[in-house]
Enzyme design. Structure first.
Site, PDB file in Angstrom:
ATOM      1  CG  LEU A 112      -1.994   1.188   1.201  1.00  0.00           C
ATOM      2  CD1 LEU A 112      -3.223   1.103   0.610  1.00  0.00           C
ATOM      3  CD2 LEU A 112      -2.970   1.314   2.671  1.00  0.00           C
ATOM      4  CG  ASP A 113      -0.650   4.246   0.057  1.00  0.00           C
ATOM      5  OD1 ASP A 113      -1.296   4.215  -1.427  1.00  0.00           O
ATOM      6  OD2 ASP A 113      -1.122   5.004   1.014  1.00  0.00           O
ATOM      7  CD  GLU A 114       5.411   1.544   1.511  1.00  0.00           C
ATOM      8  OE1 GLU A 114       6.601   2.360   0.841  1.00  0.00           O
ATOM      9  OE2 GLU A 114       5.663   1.813   2.665  1.00  0.00           O
TER      10      GLU A 114
END
Lengths: 299, 299, 299, 299
Positions: free
Chosen positions: B243-245
């Site tokens: 997530l969001d990486e």
């Protein structure tokens, strides 16, 4: 120059002794990139970085900057340049090889405001601005302390518009004696004659304390204040015969508001002047700038 | 799609029918630029723009983006690709030709907040975002009006974490049916499964409303407010399983101060989200982005 | 105007019915802040926000903006204004109470380029720009679709310099009929006569597509390109009789480089124009701007 | 301290001997501004600048900063403070008068990287950072030359985590001896104990080389590079017991791209660190900052 800095420079030269930059400008036509890269490959060079720009794919101007490495470059650089002439000729190139280990020689001109000079000397001292600085020239004494404390010769040449010719004669002599590549006007505040400019074409970098073309000429902060702008700026450009009209290298701005009088704008602006000039000078030292007509291509 | 837009697209395709982009990634070694540019020259192509980047001159990774024009390109593009295979093989290249007249097909996923969707549709409608948009998918009805008013089919697929698999099955079917190249999550706010991500590797662009890696996950503006930051930001990135990486494409920020509560930050932030996402999407449509490991090279 | 928006406005008015703003300008002298805040306290008002600015502590001009709340404000506002006259008189104030529930009435003038209009309508539709928009006036038909689709009356008044007087007569009539407080020139591209300007002093907000005072007048992007600037900008200002010389409200810039031709600069610039104009208009609607001589104080 | 600087300071003190700042924090209620401004008026003071902020009009916290001038201020300041206690008590204020002629005393802690120290000393030397600097403390010898060349005593106190208590004892003794108001950690790189922090609450300003809360802790540039961010930043904050979690005073960022490795990011970042720290320190010296919970109000 301190011993520490001398050591840093020697290390830098050793590390980069096989690295060079090639700058090219010519009419656009098919095959240029191919010819240049094929040539470098044949000479055993490895392209590290390459940028190009064409003003117009349909018959415009072509600009290119290539950074490459080659084994034993100092030994073969003469030969390299000679061999390149055939290609250069066939494509009608303006071209220039620049060798990273040949550290450029920079003169700084300054007047009474020292913030831009300080920034340059600081970056230089930190090893982030790769240049020899054999001299600083000023029409005032204010900068002597800081300049001499760093082991750099300081030349005080008083100037005013009545003795411009004599002043410039002395300056040109010094520039020649010290074999200067880049002249930085770090808030020098004196107008140069066309002869001086012609003798140093595309070699003189000035910082003007406004976002040009707004506020050409004197007192830009005062005039910015009078106009009630919400942004102030600074512009670094090559010097030409037209005051503040030379090719722009870099600009930046900072926000101001109604509380900022012209004195406050000046302080805020000095910070922009410092960084804008430092960036422009670094790009010049790294051979990133090509001047075309009255514009710059910055690769 | 309106007739005016259809005409604009046709004109665009006609104007650029001979223009292509070539993206390359391979281990660095001498001779790549030479081989590629020589090849293009032999095929009668003129290089218009070329950028390259090497992670490390001493044995790193090499990345290149070339834009070129060739007479009758649509007729010879198959042959071009076939002939290029020999070079590609010898340098172990990942490579891709992309033809400008083949307009990319983009699906937009959106939830209840419509500002990013609006920005994209607006740029699209103005002819500044060159893509076909065969469909918009949403888990809510809010966007139907604006989407259908532009003649774009709108698919309402309610979603929640319990029915994720069924939802994604429908979505994947639509993506396949409409032959989608780029998926934009314009504040879609639903987590995608690893299967969905794997099926669309480096094709899904998300906008996250913080300057990552700060404030990963939910409620970034509320958390930014709680932390008392003086800057808020937005980040556009490719979606990966973390997530969001995923690889960051573009980021920007805006200044806030103590007077801005989380609601004010949200409003200020929406403007950044809009422009950051729009830039990232354009770069993807122009084949400017190469993903390497968890980073992007944006040429 | 949609029902949803109508409901939003009613809610806003109800929420803010007891909130007002007081703008003051007078010669500086001791005791102003004390007199004003004591007055408000005596009337049962609570100061929520207060800003002041003095051009020069030694005998300059004093400017102040106070936001306050008072119980039953609509019922007592007349009385409040009457009572304030004594203070206003003793300090020689220019002053103005503005009641937040009295939503301002805004006319938008537009020509063929619609990006600024769109931005304003979008912010308006999202409820982020608190104004009534009873009409949009244009000298072309291009904007009719978008304007009427939002339920706003669209007036097409063809214009050119030969019929300026007749055109402005029609416009003034409409402005009067609809009781307009703020006129926004969202890229209207027509020069207004001194009569029109005098009739709407400090009420007309223009967006100019350069960072003024650079590139006053026509074709700023083309001239910016010719000059080779590294920044382009936009300026929002009140209209006065001098072209592009009125008090500046807001400015911003974006970076460009040698690859950006004037067409590219125009596209980049449109994004700045949109945000700069939207900010200026919001500040005007929130009574944040005081014009003094040819400058603005923005609180 | 040089004679020139000494003269500058004396002139500054003489010019501003009648100027003071009043900082207030209390629960919000009607009448505060009125009471404060009425009080100052009664004492013959003229308000030059005034800012206030309320977290929530419905029963929040109230913050105010007033700058005022009064005849013979040094002679009456004691009396002023005594008289103010009644108001302060009735509104439950935290409050503080600060007199501009009482120049603050600042200690700088530094380690091996000198760019932030240099910036502060430079601003100080130019007369733009109004403070006495009675000492610089470092755990290394690197800064001795530059510090002593400006006539500032330099204390070399080697430090490591095993002798933290003894090191801090020496430091605290020096801070007490020199009556220090502000402690600046100009890249000091040592963690302070809770005792040291408690003894200097809201007096220690640190610069962290990332846009917090991203990259808390060690090696932020390396981690920024690994994450592939497109922006790097710096944050100035008050030091609390939680590493890099104290109230943020100022932040800024600069753009980077795929060509910038962690070394390049570090150089770009140093420029941001310098300006962010300098701004934060100036604001503290000008009594512009109020700390509330874990946030700052910067007036």
């Amino acid at each position: 120059m301190t011993d520490a800095l001398q050591t840093k420079w020697s290390t830098f030269q050793e590390q980069h002794k096989n690295k060079a930059r090639l700058l090219i400008h010519c009419p656009d036509q098919p095959g240029i990139v191919s010819a240049v890269s094929e040539f470098l490959y044949q000479q055993g060079a490895n392209i590290i970085e390459s940028n190009q720009y064409t003003t117009d794919p349909a018959g415009g101007e072509f600009f290119m900057r290539v950074v490459f490495e080659a084994e034993q470059l100092p030994a073969i650089q003469k030969e390299l340049e000679q061999k390149f002439q055939a290609i250069a000729h066939s494509f009608q190139m303006d071209w220039r090889f620049s060798y990273v280990y040949q550290i450029k020689r920079m003169a700084i001109f300054v007047s009474k405001e020292l913030h831009c000079l300080r920034e340059l000397l600081w970056e230089w001292q930190s090893g982030d601005l790769i240049a020899d600085i054999p001299l600083v020239i000023s029409n005032h004494e204010d900068a002597r302390g800081i300049v001499e404390s760093l082991g750099i010769p300081f030349y005080h040449i008083p100037a005013n518009k009545d003795i411009r010719k004599q002043v410039e004669a002395k300056q040109l002599e010094l520039l020649k004696e010290f074999d200067i590549d880049v002249i930085v006007l770090a808030r020098y505040m004196q107008i140069l004659t066309p002869d001086f400019v012609a003798a140093n074409k595309n070699k003189i970098i000035n910082i003007h304390h406004s976002f040009l073309p707004a506020f050409v000429g004197a007192n830009p902060y005062e005039r910015a204040y009078q106009r009630g702008v919400k942004l102030i700026g600074a512009t670094s450009h090559f010097v030409t015969d037209e005051l503040d009209e030379g090719p722009i290298i870099e600009q930046d701005i900072s926000r101001v508001d109604h509380r900022d009088n012209s004195e406050a704008m000046k302080k805020i602006g000095q910070s922009i002047e410092r960084s804008v000039l430092a960036r422009a000078v670094k790009w010049q030292l790294e051979d990133r700038i090509i001047v075309h007509q009255n514009k710059t291509i910055v690769f």
